[in-house]
Design an enzyme around this catalytic site. Sequence first.
Site, PDB file in Angstrom:
ATOM      1  N   SER A  35     -52.833 144.179  45.561  1.00 38.03           N
ATOM      2  CA  SER A  35     -53.384 144.083  46.915  1.00 38.03           C
ATOM      3  C   SER A  35     -53.235 145.350  47.744  1.00 38.03           C
ATOM      4  O   SER A  35     -53.930 145.525  48.735  1.00 38.03           O
ATOM      5  CB  SER A  35     -52.763 142.908  47.673  1.00 38.03           C
ATOM      6  OG  SER A  35     -51.433 143.205  48.036  1.00 38.03           O
ATOM      7  N   LYS A 102     -47.815 144.675  53.087  1.00 33.35           N
ATOM      8  CA  LYS A 102     -49.173 144.907  53.603  1.00 33.35           C
ATOM      9  C   LYS A 102     -49.125 146.008  54.653  1.00 33.35           C
ATOM     10  O   LYS A 102     -48.066 146.443  55.085  1.00 33.35           O
ATOM     11  CB  LYS A 102     -49.756 143.638  54.254  1.00 33.35           C
ATOM     12  CG  LYS A 102     -49.790 142.404  53.386  1.00 33.35           C
ATOM     13  CD  LYS A 102     -50.843 142.468  52.322  1.00 33.35           C
ATOM     14  CE  LYS A 102     -50.807 141.180  51.487  1.00 33.35           C
ATOM     15  NZ  LYS A 102     -51.389 141.332  50.186  1.00 33.35           N
TER      16      LYS A 102
END
Length: 194
Positions: A35, A102
């Site tokens: 990701s 993230k």
Amino acid sequence: MSRVAREIIEAVALALIVFLVIQTGVRNFKVEGASMQPTLEGGQYLLVNKLVYFRLDKERLSRVIPFWNVQQSTEQFSLRPPQRGEVIVFHYPRDTTKDFVKRVIGLPGEKIEVEGGDVFIDGKLLGEPYLRSRDTSSAKATILGDNEYYVMGDNRRGSNDSRNWGPVASELVLGKVWFVYWPISKRHIVSGFP
């Protein structure tokens, strides 16, 4: 007590102090999945700076400091809060036993919209130099609360992030990614982008 025994005790005490300082201020984290590609790759090990986002409870502190009087429990970051573009590690909001990594996209109080892969903050297009490819995803507009952050992976096509499950509360933020230390051939400092 002999000089040798005293030196051994001092060395053990010093090692313990250093260990506790490192455990308090730094943590390691293993990247799982794709990701955050190309910034981070699955299998890499990171050092995470926990001190930069260390949280202070002013009311609790006022109980120990005699001249400081705070009535309500208010937590705040001791140094500074997360900034846009920084890569952070946090507890996943839907299952706090899992940790995610993230990039911070939206800050408290902002309106975040994703349209055709473009991110708009309070109506202005966000420049994202860290992305190598764009997707065409869209997400409903989100207005962040006082203690909420909008996070997204750099690999937008393969990221489970705030577009799917909403903002991250500030108390779930663990630290700022500082350094990739393994594998050695991929080691580098991870920097944020404004």
